[in-house]
Design a protein around this motif. Structure first.
Motif, PDB file in Angstrom:
ATOM      1  N   GLY A   6       2.365  -4.623  -2.401  1.00 27.88           N
ATOM      2  CA  GLY A   6       0.957  -4.479  -2.061  1.00 27.88           C
ATOM      3  C   GLY A   6       0.536  -3.021  -2.003  1.00 27.88           C
ATOM      4  O   GLY A   6       1.352  -2.100  -2.083  1.00 27.88           O
ATOM      5  N   THR A   7      -0.751  -2.817  -1.866  1.00 26.13           N
ATOM      6  CA  THR A   7      -1.334  -1.477  -1.779  1.00 26.13           C
ATOM      7  C   THR A   7      -1.954  -1.282  -0.394  1.00 26.13           C
ATOM      8  O   THR A   7      -2.600  -2.185   0.140  1.00 26.13           O
ATOM      9  N   LEU A   8      -1.729  -0.100   0.150  1.00 22.65           N
ATOM     10  CA  LEU A   8      -2.387   0.299   1.396  1.00 22.65           C
ATOM     11  C   LEU A   8      -3.613   1.115   1.020  1.00 22.65           C
ATOM     12  O   LEU A   8      -3.501   2.205   0.452  1.00 22.65           O
ATOM     13  N   TYR A   9      -4.792   0.578   1.314  1.00 18.89           N
ATOM     14  CA  TYR A   9      -6.055   1.258   1.027  1.00 18.89           C
ATOM     15  C   TYR A   9      -6.544   1.970   2.287  1.00 18.89           C
ATOM     16  O   TYR A   9      -6.644   1.360   3.356  1.00 18.89           O
ATOM     17  N   ILE A  10      -6.841   3.256   2.159  1.00 18.74           N
ATOM     18  CA  ILE A  10      -7.380   4.041   3.266  1.00 18.74           C
ATOM     19  C   ILE A  10      -8.892   4.085   3.058  1.00 18.74           C
ATOM     20  O   ILE A  10      -9.396   4.820   2.207  1.00 18.74           O
ATOM     21  N   VAL A  11      -9.604   3.273   3.813  1.00 10.51           N
ATOM     22  CA  VAL A  11     -11.017   3.011   3.538  1.00 10.51           C
ATOM     23  C   VAL A  11     -11.921   3.734   4.536  1.00 10.51           C
ATOM     24  O   VAL A  11     -11.834   3.505   5.750  1.00 10.51           O
ATOM     25  N   ALA A  12     -12.792   4.590   4.025  1.00  9.27           N
ATOM     26  CA  ALA A  12     -13.775   5.270   4.871  1.00  9.27           C
ATOM     27  C   ALA A  12     -14.932   4.326   5.171  1.00  9.27           C
ATOM     28  O   ALA A  12     -15.436   3.642   4.281  1.00  9.27           O
ATOM     29  N   ASP A  36     -12.710   3.387  13.556  1.00 11.28           N
ATOM     30  CA  ASP A  36     -13.992   2.974  14.121  1.00 11.28           C
ATOM     31  C   ASP A  36     -15.160   3.546  13.324  1.00 11.28           C
ATOM     32  O   ASP A  36     -16.213   2.923  13.208  1.00 11.28           O
ATOM     33  N   ALA A  37     -14.978   4.740  12.796  1.00  8.96           N
ATOM     34  CA  ALA A  37     -16.042   5.387  12.026  1.00  8.96           C
ATOM     35  C   ALA A  37     -15.451   6.504  11.188  1.00  8.96           C
ATOM     36  O   ALA A  37     -14.566   7.228  11.645  1.00  8.96           O
ATOM     37  N   GLY A  38     -15.927   6.643   9.960  1.00  6.89           N
ATOM     38  CA  GLY A  38     -15.501   7.745   9.111  1.00  6.89           C
ATOM     39  C   GLY A  38     -14.202   7.476   8.391  1.00  6.89           C
ATOM     40  O   GLY A  38     -13.830   6.331   8.121  1.00  6.89           O
ATOM     41  N   THR A  39     -13.502   8.543   8.043  1.00  6.36           N
ATOM     42  CA  THR A  39     -12.288   8.471   7.237  1.00  6.36           C
ATOM     43  C   THR A  39     -11.058   8.386   8.130  1.00  6.36           C
ATOM     44  O   THR A  39     -10.858   9.259   8.978  1.00  6.36           O
ATOM     45  N   PRO A  40     -10.231   7.368   7.977  1.00  7.43           N
ATOM     46  CA  PRO A  40      -9.011   7.259   8.785  1.00  7.43           C
ATOM     47  C   PRO A  40      -8.137   8.510   8.660  1.00  7.43           C
ATOM     48  O   PRO A  40      -8.166   9.213   7.644  1.00  7.43           O
ATOM     49  N   LEU A  41      -7.369   8.765   9.720  1.00  4.86           N
ATOM     50  CA  LEU A  41      -6.451   9.899   9.848  1.00  4.86           C
ATOM     51  C   LEU A  41      -7.136  11.210  10.193  1.00  4.86           C
ATOM     52  O   LEU A  41      -6.476  12.153  10.622  1.00  4.86           O
ATOM     53  N   ILE A  42      -8.455  11.330  10.000  1.00  4.21           N
ATOM     54  CA  ILE A  42      -9.146  12.563  10.363  1.00  4.21           C
ATOM     55  C   ILE A  42      -9.515  12.463  11.840  1.00  4.21           C
ATOM     56  O   ILE A  42     -10.559  11.943  12.217  1.00  4.21           O
ATOM     57  N   SER A  43      -8.603  12.936  12.699  1.00  3.42           N
ATOM     58  CA  SER A  43      -8.698  12.765  14.157  1.00  3.42           C
ATOM     59  C   SER A  43      -8.775  11.299  14.537  1.00  3.42           C
ATOM     60  O   SER A  43      -9.415  10.934  15.531  1.00  3.42           O
ATOM     61  N   ASP A  44      -8.152  10.450  13.745  1.00  6.84           N
ATOM     62  CA  ASP A  44      -8.079   9.013  13.991  1.00  6.84           C
ATOM     63  C   ASP A  44      -6.666   8.534  13.663  1.00  6.84           C
ATOM     64  O   ASP A  44      -5.907   9.233  12.973  1.00  6.84           O
ATOM     65  N   ALA A  46       4.676   4.458   4.823  1.00  4.30           N
ATOM     66  CA  ALA A  46       4.381   3.776   3.557  1.00  4.30           C
ATOM     67  C   ALA A  46       4.805   4.623   2.367  1.00  4.30           C
ATOM     68  O   ALA A  46       5.413   4.116   1.408  1.00  4.30           O
ATOM     69  N   ARG A  47       4.545   5.896   2.408  1.00  3.76           N
ATOM     70  CA  ARG A  47       4.947   6.777   1.302  1.00  3.76           C
ATOM     71  C   ARG A  47       6.468   6.923   1.235  1.00  3.76           C
ATOM     72  O   ARG A  47       7.048   6.953   0.153  1.00  3.76           O
ATOM     73  N   GLU A  48       7.089   7.023   2.397  1.00  7.50           N
ATOM     74  CA  GLU A  48       8.554   7.133   2.406  1.00  7.50           C
ATOM     75  C   GLU A  48       9.215   5.889   1.819  1.00  7.50           C
ATOM     76  O   GLU A  48      10.276   5.971   1.200  1.00  7.50           O
ATOM     77  N   ARG A  49       8.593   4.734   2.009  1.00  2.00           N
ATOM     78  CA  ARG A  49       9.144   3.473   1.504  1.00  2.00           C
ATOM     79  C   ARG A  49       8.740   3.185   0.064  1.00  2.00           C
ATOM     80  O   ARG A  49       9.117   2.154  -0.495  1.00  2.00           O
ATOM     81  N   GLY A  50       7.951   4.064  -0.529  1.00  2.00           N
ATOM     82  CA  GLY A  50       7.545   3.865  -1.909  1.00  2.00           C
ATOM     83  C   GLY A  50       6.373   2.926  -2.094  1.00  2.00           C
ATOM     84  O   GLY A  50       6.104   2.473  -3.209  1.00  2.00           O
ATOM     85  N   CYS A  51       5.650   2.634  -1.011  1.00  2.00           N
ATOM     86  CA  CYS A  51       4.458   1.787  -1.129  1.00  2.00           C
ATOM     87  C   CYS A  51       3.312   2.589  -1.748  1.00  2.00           C
ATOM     88  O   CYS A  51       3.220   3.807  -1.582  1.00  2.00           O
ATOM     89  N   ARG A  52       2.462   1.876  -2.437  1.00  3.15           N
ATOM     90  CA  ARG A  52       1.317   2.538  -3.039  1.00  3.15           C
ATOM     91  C   ARG A  52       0.242   2.739  -1.980  1.00  3.15           C
ATOM     92  O   ARG A  52      -0.138   1.811  -1.266  1.00  3.15           O
ATOM     93  N   VAL A  53      -0.260   3.986  -1.871  1.00  2.06           N
ATOM     94  CA  VAL A  53      -1.308   4.329  -0.917  1.00  2.06           C
ATOM     95  C   VAL A  53      -2.496   4.879  -1.700  1.00  2.06           C
ATOM     96  O   VAL A  53      -2.345   5.836  -2.455  1.00  2.06           O
ATOM     97  N   THR A  54      -3.660   4.273  -1.523  1.00  4.30           N
ATOM     98  CA  THR A  54      -4.843   4.646  -2.307  1.00  4.30           C
ATOM     99  C   THR A  54      -6.019   4.941  -1.391  1.00  4.30           C
ATOM    100  O   THR A  54      -6.387   4.102  -0.568  1.00  4.30           O
ATOM    101  N   PRO A  55      -6.633   6.131  -1.525  1.00  6.77           N
ATOM    102  CA  PRO A  55      -7.816   6.428  -0.711  1.00  6.77           C
ATOM    103  C   PRO A  55      -9.071   5.807  -1.311  1.00  6.77           C
ATOM    104  O   PRO A  55      -9.242   5.768  -2.529  1.00  6.77           O
ATOM    105  N   VAL A  56      -9.928   5.323  -0.443  1.00  4.07           N
ATOM    106  CA  VAL A  56     -11.259   4.856  -0.846  1.00  4.07           C
ATOM    107  C   VAL A  56     -12.247   5.759  -0.111  1.00  4.07           C
ATOM    108  O   VAL A  56     -12.627   5.488   1.024  1.00  4.07           O
ATOM    109  N   PRO A  57     -12.648   6.879  -0.719  1.00  2.00           N
ATOM    110  CA  PRO A  57     -13.407   7.905  -0.002  1.00  2.00           C
ATOM    111  C   PRO A  57     -14.803   7.459   0.380  1.00  2.00           C
ATOM    112  O   PRO A  57     -15.377   6.530  -0.186  1.00  2.00           O
ATOM    113  N   GLY A  58     -15.320   8.178   1.361  1.00  2.00           N
ATOM    114  CA  GLY A  58     -16.657   7.873   1.861  1.00  2.00           C
ATOM    115  C   GLY A  58     -17.020   8.775   3.018  1.00  2.00           C
ATOM    116  O   GLY A  58     -16.604   9.938   3.057  1.00  2.00           O
ATOM    117  N   PRO A  59     -17.746   8.261   4.011  1.00  2.00           N
ATOM    118  CA  PRO A  59     -18.239   9.104   5.108  1.00  2.00           C
ATOM    119  C   PRO A  59     -17.127   9.821   5.868  1.00  2.00           C
ATOM    120  O   PRO A  59     -16.066   9.264   6.117  1.00  2.00           O
TER     121      PRO A  59
END
Length: 295
Positions: A17-23, A97-105, A114-127
């Protein structure tokens, strides 16, 4: 889901599967991108900082998904179960809760594993609050330093500001409403009252407000505004600008200046005058003046 899916124009097999980082929106729901909505509708699981808050967003979009809480207090424990879902072929969307995950979240631990295990990580940019604020602040953006939240206590906050006092890049912080006045007061004490400051409050929301001017002027505006301590803040401070008098060779001159002023003025006044003349942070001059006086 089907044995193969197409999300954001990319065809792939379900070997993993893919891990999507969704803003997601920071206020105005219309800021959610069509791609983000499609991804949230297509994934198997949504990992959310607050499932109740995110549940309302999904309800607004007409999306029903399995929600799993992922926040600061459980991320280390919950990350492994989410990785297992990814390795089993399920797609996961991470939202805050709001905005882009990982940015003070939350999310760093999950993405790292996920990256260490070779999983696919894809950003979905936005606010993103810091980018939105910078774009409208009128401060230099060729270089900026994002430092998240300053320490909650005054001593730690002032120490952090001291360390950044001579940074030439625009400084960006997040701050909570119950600490904003104290934070600005500490900036005035450490960085000087004439440093340029821009605050963005409640960005993209109904009562979006920008305060701009010197640190002293912004502090006064906040104190005069009955809503000045409400909402979430992005704090942007113009970087240190060299006057050409701050190199190491000028240390003797600064000391001489302090030595001349100390017999005539209180230490706090000496520090203020020296800071203005030498282009140094006031607290730095205060500490140096105390050292010289003790001698």
């Amino acid at each position: 889901m089907n044995s193969s899916v197409e999300v954001a124009g990319q065809q792939r097999s379900k070997a993993g599967g893919t891990l999507y980082i969704v803003a997601t929106p920071i206020g105005n729901l219309d800021d959610l991108s069509p791609r983000a909505a499609r991804v949230l509708a297509s994934v198997d699981v949504v990992a959310a900082e607050d499932t109740r808050h995110s549940g309302r967003l999904l309800q607004h979009l007409g999306i029903q998904k399995r929600l799993i809480a992922l926040h600061d207090h459980n991320e280390k424990d919950r990350a492994e179960s989410l990785i297992a879902l990814l390795e089993g072929g399920q797609d996961v969307a991470l939202i805050s809760d709001a905005g882009t995950p990982l940015i003070s979240d939350p999310g760093f631990v999950l993405v790292r594993i996920a990256r260490e295990r070779g999983c696919r990580v894809t950003p979905v940019p936005g606010p993103c609050a810091l980018v939105a604020a910078l774009s409208a602040a009128g401060l230099p953006t060729d270089r900026f330093l994002f430092s998240g939240f300053l320490p909650a206590k005054r001593a730690g906050r002032r120490a952090a500001l001291e360390g950044l006092g001579r940074e030439s890049a625009t400084l960006v912080f997040y701050e909570s409403p119950h600490r904003i006045l104290d934070a600005v007061a500490d900036m005035e004490a450490v960085l000087g009252e004439t440093r340029e400051l821009v605050l963005g409050r409640e960005l993209t929301k109904t009562f979006e407000t920008f305060y701009a001017g010197t640190i002293a002027e912004v502090r006064e505006a906040l104190e005069a505004d009955p809503h000045g301590s409400r909402g979430e803040f992005v704090v942007m401070v113009r970087g240190f600008e060299s006057t050409g008098r701050e190199d190491d060779s000028s240390q003797l001159d600064v000391d001489r200046l302090l030595q001349l002023l100390l017999p005539e003025l209180p230490v706090k006044k000496v520090a203020k005058v020296a800071a203005e003349l030498a282009g140094r942070p006031k607290n730095e001059m205060y500490q140096r003046a105390l050292e010289l006086k003790d001698r």
